[in-house]
Design a protein around this motif. Structure first.
Motif, PDB file in Angstrom:
ATOM      1  N   LEU A 335     118.489  12.790 128.522  1.00 45.10           N
ATOM      2  CA  LEU A 335     119.292  11.758 128.656  1.00 45.10           C
ATOM      3  C   LEU A 335     119.316  10.961 127.422  1.00 45.10           C
ATOM      4  CD1 LEU A 335     121.417  10.350 130.134  1.00 45.10           C
ATOM      5  CD2 LEU A 335     119.569   9.072 131.333  1.00 45.10           C
ATOM      6  N   LEU A 336     118.092  10.610 126.693  1.00 39.65           N
ATOM      7  CA  LEU A 336     118.078   9.851 125.596  1.00 39.65           C
ATOM      8  C   LEU A 336     118.478  10.564 124.303  1.00 39.65           C
ATOM      9  CD1 LEU A 336     114.443   7.936 125.957  1.00 39.65           C
ATOM     10  CD2 LEU A 336     117.105   6.809 126.211  1.00 39.65           C
ATOM     11  N   MET A 337     118.329  11.692 124.354  1.00 38.38           N
ATOM     12  CA  MET A 337     118.856  12.387 123.055  1.00 38.38           C
ATOM     13  C   MET A 337     120.263  12.474 122.917  1.00 38.38           C
ATOM     14  SD  MET A 337     116.544  15.921 122.271  1.00 38.38           S
ATOM     15  CE  MET A 337     115.394  16.073 123.846  1.00 38.38           C
ATOM     16  N   LEU A 338     121.055  12.509 124.295  1.00 38.68           N
ATOM     17  CA  LEU A 338     122.499  12.453 124.163  1.00 38.68           C
ATOM     18  C   LEU A 338     122.913  11.524 124.036  1.00 38.68           C
ATOM     19  CD1 LEU A 338     123.100  14.705 127.498  1.00 38.68           C
ATOM     20  CD2 LEU A 338     123.349  15.304 124.974  1.00 38.68           C
ATOM     21  N   ILE A 339     122.227   9.880 124.182  1.00 38.03           N
ATOM     22  CA  ILE A 339     122.820   8.930 124.159  1.00 38.03           C
ATOM     23  C   ILE A 339     122.659   8.496 122.748  1.00 38.03           C
ATOM     24  CG2 ILE A 339     122.292   6.286 124.764  1.00 38.03           C
ATOM     25  CD1 ILE A 339     121.693   7.230 127.292  1.00 38.03           C
ATOM     26  N   VAL A 340     121.610   8.732 122.058  1.00 42.22           N
ATOM     27  CA  VAL A 340     121.130   8.536 120.787  1.00 42.22           C
ATOM     28  C   VAL A 340     122.558   9.276 119.782  1.00 42.22           C
ATOM     29  CG1 VAL A 340     119.783   9.113 118.486  1.00 42.22           C
ATOM     30  CG2 VAL A 340     118.787   8.295 120.767  1.00 42.22           C
ATOM     31  N   GLY A 341     122.815  10.574 120.270  1.00 40.33           N
ATOM     32  CA  GLY A 341     123.794  11.258 119.574  1.00 40.33           C
ATOM     33  C   GLY A 341     125.113  10.419 119.658  1.00 40.33           C
ATOM     34  N   LEU A 342     125.532   9.979 120.999  1.00 42.14           N
ATOM     35  CA  LEU A 342     126.641   9.345 121.339  1.00 42.14           C
ATOM     36  C   LEU A 342     126.653   8.117 120.134  1.00 42.14           C
ATOM     37  CD1 LEU A 342     129.107   8.363 122.588  1.00 42.14           C
ATOM     38  CD2 LEU A 342     127.614   7.294 124.504  1.00 42.14           C
ATOM     39  N   LEU A 343     125.469   7.283 120.029  1.00 41.00           N
ATOM     40  CA  LEU A 343     125.579   6.044 119.103  1.00 41.00           C
ATOM     41  C   LEU A 343     125.811   6.573 117.761  1.00 41.00           C
ATOM     42  CD1 LEU A 343     122.604   3.909 120.758  1.00 41.00           C
ATOM     43  CD2 LEU A 343     125.084   3.489 120.901  1.00 41.00           C
ATOM     44  N   VAL A 344     125.097   7.443 117.301  1.00 37.88           N
ATOM     45  CA  VAL A 344     125.196   7.769 115.987  1.00 37.88           C
ATOM     46  C   VAL A 344     126.778   8.135 115.632  1.00 37.88           C
ATOM     47  CG1 VAL A 344     124.556   9.479 114.178  1.00 37.88           C
ATOM     48  CG2 VAL A 344     122.931   8.219 115.621  1.00 37.88           C
ATOM     49  N   THR A 345     127.300   8.827 116.506  1.00 37.89           N
ATOM     50  CA  THR A 345     128.613   9.713 116.249  1.00 37.89           C
ATOM     51  C   THR A 345     129.609   8.669 116.432  1.00 37.89           C
ATOM     52  OG1 THR A 345     128.000  11.728 117.129  1.00 37.89           O
ATOM     53  CG2 THR A 345     130.282  11.551 116.603  1.00 37.89           C
ATOM     54  N   MET A 346     129.443   7.610 117.226  1.00 34.46           N
ATOM     55  CA  MET A 346     130.462   6.525 117.375  1.00 34.46           C
ATOM     56  C   MET A 346     130.576   5.696 116.157  1.00 34.46           C
ATOM     57  SD  MET A 346     131.816   6.147 120.436  1.00 34.46           S
ATOM     58  CE  MET A 346     132.387   4.457 120.915  1.00 34.46           C
ATOM     59  N   GLY A 347     129.431   5.614 115.475  1.00 34.85           N
ATOM     60  CA  GLY A 347     129.274   4.540 114.110  1.00 34.85           C
ATOM     61  C   GLY A 347     129.957   5.634 112.967  1.00 34.85           C
ATOM     62  N   ILE A 348     129.484   6.952 113.115  1.00 41.10           N
ATOM     63  CA  ILE A 348     129.848   7.764 111.775  1.00 41.10           C
ATOM     64  C   ILE A 348     131.136   7.958 111.757  1.00 41.10           C
ATOM     65  CG2 ILE A 348     129.389   9.642 110.457  1.00 41.10           C
ATOM     66  CD1 ILE A 348     126.430   9.229 110.947  1.00 41.10           C
ATOM     67  N   GLY A 349     131.571   8.309 113.315  1.00 41.15           N
ATOM     68  CA  GLY A 349     132.982   9.108 113.372  1.00 41.15           C
ATOM     69  C   GLY A 349     133.047  10.269 113.246  1.00 41.15           C
ATOM     70  N   SER A 351     131.314  14.416 114.248  1.00 35.47           N
ATOM     71  CA  SER A 351     130.178  15.307 114.710  1.00 35.47           C
ATOM     72  C   SER A 351     129.779  16.058 113.625  1.00 35.47           C
ATOM     73  CB  SER A 351     131.137  16.115 115.875  1.00 35.47           C
ATOM     74  OG  SER A 351     131.650  15.389 116.825  1.00 35.47           O
ATOM     75  N   PHE A 352     130.321  16.631 112.736  1.00 35.09           N
ATOM     76  CA  PHE A 352     129.836  17.396 111.825  1.00 35.09           C
ATOM     77  C   PHE A 352     128.555  16.568 111.157  1.00 35.09           C
ATOM     78  CE2 PHE A 352     133.729  18.912 113.025  1.00 35.09           C
ATOM     79  CZ  PHE A 352     133.788  20.505 112.924  1.00 35.09           C
ATOM     80  N   SER A 353     128.734  15.566 110.676  1.00 33.78           N
ATOM     81  CA  SER A 353     127.906  14.832 110.093  1.00 33.78           C
ATOM     82  C   SER A 353     126.641  14.625 110.920  1.00 33.78           C
ATOM     83  CB  SER A 353     128.574  13.886 109.256  1.00 33.78           C
ATOM     84  OG  SER A 353     129.755  13.972 108.434  1.00 33.78           O
ATOM     85  N   THR A 354     126.720  14.385 111.852  1.00 30.17           N
ATOM     86  CA  THR A 354     125.831  13.846 112.963  1.00 30.17           C
ATOM     87  C   THR A 354     124.634  15.000 113.128  1.00 30.17           C
ATOM     88  OG1 THR A 354     127.345  12.398 114.313  1.00 30.17           O
ATOM     89  CG2 THR A 354     125.051  13.020 115.556  1.00 30.17           C
ATOM     90  N   ILE A 355     125.050  16.509 113.029  1.00 28.46           N
ATOM     91  CA  ILE A 355     124.059  17.251 113.171  1.00 28.46           C
ATOM     92  C   ILE A 355     122.675  17.210 112.324  1.00 28.46           C
ATOM     93  CG2 ILE A 355     123.826  19.750 113.405  1.00 28.46           C
ATOM     94  CD1 ILE A 355     126.727  19.939 114.144  1.00 28.46           C
ATOM     95  N   PRO A 356     123.030  17.185 111.118  1.00 29.83           N
ATOM     96  CA  PRO A 356     121.630  17.145 110.189  1.00 29.83           C
ATOM     97  C   PRO A 356     120.908  15.956 110.506  1.00 29.83           C
ATOM     98  CG  PRO A 356     123.820  17.577 109.130  1.00 29.83           C
ATOM     99  CD  PRO A 356     124.129  16.999 110.332  1.00 29.83           C
ATOM    100  N   ILE A 357     121.300  14.937 110.850  1.00 32.99           N
ATOM    101  CA  ILE A 357     120.742  13.706 111.211  1.00 32.99           C
ATOM    102  C   ILE A 357     119.783  13.933 112.242  1.00 32.99           C
ATOM    103  CG2 ILE A 357     120.884  10.926 111.785  1.00 32.99           C
ATOM    104  CD1 ILE A 357     123.500  11.186 110.306  1.00 32.99           C
ATOM    105  N   ILE A 358     120.312  14.426 113.510  1.00 40.86           N
ATOM    106  CA  ILE A 358     119.485  14.447 114.746  1.00 40.86           C
ATOM    107  C   ILE A 358     118.759  15.749 114.791  1.00 40.86           C
ATOM    108  CG2 ILE A 358     121.194  13.112 115.858  1.00 40.86           C
ATOM    109  CD1 ILE A 358     122.390  15.257 117.328  1.00 40.86           C
ATOM    110  N   ALA A 359     118.976  17.061 114.239  1.00 44.14           N
ATOM    111  CA  ALA A 359     118.423  18.152 114.636  1.00 44.14           C
ATOM    112  C   ALA A 359     116.947  18.130 113.973  1.00 44.14           C
ATOM    113  CB  ALA A 359     119.240  19.216 113.703  1.00 44.14           C
ATOM    114  N   THR A 360     116.594  17.373 112.875  1.00 35.81           N
ATOM    115  CA  THR A 360     115.216  17.474 112.296  1.00 35.81           C
ATOM    116  C   THR A 360     114.238  17.012 113.100  1.00 35.81           C
ATOM    117  OG1 THR A 360     115.761  15.514 111.209  1.00 35.81           O
ATOM    118  CG2 THR A 360     116.017  17.418 109.697  1.00 35.81           C
ATOM    119  N   ILE A 361     114.622  15.880 114.232  1.00 33.39           N
ATOM    120  CA  ILE A 361     113.821  15.176 115.192  1.00 33.39           C
ATOM    121  C   ILE A 361     113.984  16.038 116.715  1.00 33.39           C
ATOM    122  CG2 ILE A 361     113.299  13.151 116.315  1.00 33.39           C
ATOM    123  CD1 ILE A 361     112.561  13.305 113.489  1.00 33.39           C
ATOM    124  N   PHE A 362     115.220  16.251 116.934  1.00 30.21           N
ATOM    125  CA  PHE A 362     115.721  16.600 118.371  1.00 30.21           C
ATOM    126  C   PHE A 362     114.957  18.111 118.615  1.00 30.21           C
ATOM    127  CE2 PHE A 362     119.561  14.353 119.833  1.00 30.21           C
ATOM    128  CZ  PHE A 362     118.760  13.137 119.577  1.00 30.21           C
TER     129      PHE A 362
END
Length: 439
Positions: A335-349, A351-362
């Motif tokens: 649940l927390l991983m999904l919420i973090v993804g939501l927050l990051v993408t809502m700000g950046i706008g 999805s494609f740019s969000t993957i490299p940011i979250i994958a290294t930790i997720f």
């Protein structure tokens, strides 16, 4: 408190209180940058560096607006309206028929889906297709929030699910970043995993169609920009030239992978054929660019916002903080991983740019928590796609608004962002969360 979370919350709250989205993004970036330790000067510098990244998208929107209005001047929209009215019946009959409404909604959905995979032109079709249909939608009393949901579904779900067109790019980014983060996956696995969040998108669409926005909604008679409504009639030659210009624009866009040069090719065809009169061309193209200027400024501001968030380092810190809170709990972790993804993408706008940011930790975190490879794909893919629907800075919401607000009767935040956020992000989180736990 994490600077990214604060910046996104500030931006969203200001937008919800009807503060201009551009000013909301700039204010959110300034507050987030200062809290993130950049200081005022550092924040302004990071924002200024970032705005250049949105210039190409802004220019693309401006060119598309000019091309759309130029096409309108040839009479093609009027021909389209007549053809559609022929099938939905006269105006009085149209109000009482559910079938015409269903057909138009299905047609718009098809076009949106095709724009991601079959003919990968993304949002380029919206300023050409939607404004001419507003007259018919008004006669049928169709709630434009429904059309916004339909368009956003078509702009997001196909690339999530199908490895074709933009979907191929999205899937390749997921495979590359998950593999580089320590888990080998295949392209075939992505579609199998992403069918679950895609089912969440479908669930949200069905709710919007059959429950939320099924009631009639009245709008004033559409007042189109002067250039777009310049032609009352049309000629067969004008329609033929318009079709040739659209084909040229699509071909050039696919070949060059640039909406700018695609729109330019279409405008050149209109010039060369003299369908676009030289003495009227400047005013027409200027009116079209003005029509799309708001979206261009939003994308420029969003690019600066994203650069400030990256400069603070708090995007990565947000992911790490979420990981620390999980403490081995699989259910909470998903649940927390999904919420973090939501927050990051809502700000950046994006999805494609969000993957490299979250994958290294997720990915390492998912493996540590005992998630299967398929569940890991679901978590990364769903977390990245979340927020594309509903974000004020996403082209998946800006695109629909550009077509639906031509006459000033459709609000970007309350009529596009809020409906798409509620109907898509909530079920996608639910479906993605369940999928991660059962796969």
């Amino acid at each position: 408190m994490n600077a990214v979370v604060i910046a996104v919350i500030v931006m969203l709250l200001l937008s919800l209180f009807r503060v201009n989205v551009v000013f909301s993004l700039i204010t959110g970036a300034l507050i987030g940058g200062v809290i993130g330790g950049l200081g005022v000067e550092g924040t302004i510098g990071a924002f200024s560096e970032g705005v250049g990244g949105g210039a190409n998208v802004a220019l693309s929107y401006a060119m598309l607006g000019g091309f759309a209005v130029a096409i309108s001047s040839t009479g093609l929209p009027n021909a389209l309206v007549e053809v559609v009215l022929k099938y939905v019946g006269n105006k009085e009959e149209a109000r009482t028929k559910k079938l015409p409404k269903a057909l138009i909604v299905f047609f718009i959905l098809l076009m949106a889906c095709f724009s991601q995979n079959l003919i990968p032109i993304h949002i380029a079709f919206i300023p050409l297709l939607i404004p001419p249909l507003l007259q018919i939608l008004n006669e049928l009393e169709v709630d434009r929030r429904l059309i916004a949901c339909v368009l956003t579904f078509g702009l997001v779900t196909p690339y999530m699910l199908l490895p074709v067109g933009f979907g191929q790019i999205f899937h390749e980014i997921i495979v590359t970043n998950i593999t580089e983060s320590g888990l080998t996956v295949a392209m075939d696995d992505i579609t199998k995993a992403m069918i679950y969040p895609a089912a969440g998108m479908l669930c949200g669409l069905l709710i919007a169609v059959f429950f939320s926005y099924r009631k009639p909604r009245k709008y004033e008679k559409s007042v189109m920009p002067a250039a777009a409504a310049a032609t009352e009639g049309y000629s067969k030659s004008g329609v033929a030239i318009s079709v040739a210009a659209i084909i040229a624009a699509l071909a050039a866009q696919i070949w060059t992978e640039s909406m700018v040069f695609g729109a330019l090719a279409g405008i050149v065809v209109l010039y060369a054929s003299r369908a676009l009169r030289w003495n009227e061309a400047d005013n027409l193209l200027t009116d079209g660019m003005r029509m799309m200027a708001f979206i261009g400024f939003v994308m420029i501001a969003a690019s600066g916002f994203a650069n400030v968030m990256s400069a603070t380092g708090d995007v990565e810190r947000l992911v790490e903080q979420a990981a620390a809170l999980i403490d081995g709990n699989q259910t909470l972790g998903a649940l927390l991983m999904l919420i973090v993804g939501l927050l990051v993408t809502m700000g950046i706008g994006s999805s494609f740019s969000t993957i490299p940011i979250i994958a290294t930790i997720f990915v390492p975190l998912a493996l540590e928590l005992g998630f299967s490879p398929m569940a890991t794909i679901v978590l990364v893919g769903t977390a990245a796609a979340l927020g594309d629907a509903g974000s004020p800075a996403s082209d998946s919401t800006l695109g629909p608004t550009s077509g639906l607000n031509v006459d000033g009767q459709h609000n970007h935040i309350w009529d596009t962002c809020v409906p798409t956020f509620l109907h898509y992000n909530i079920p996608v989180i639910l479906f993605g969360w369940i999928a991660a736990l059962i796969l």
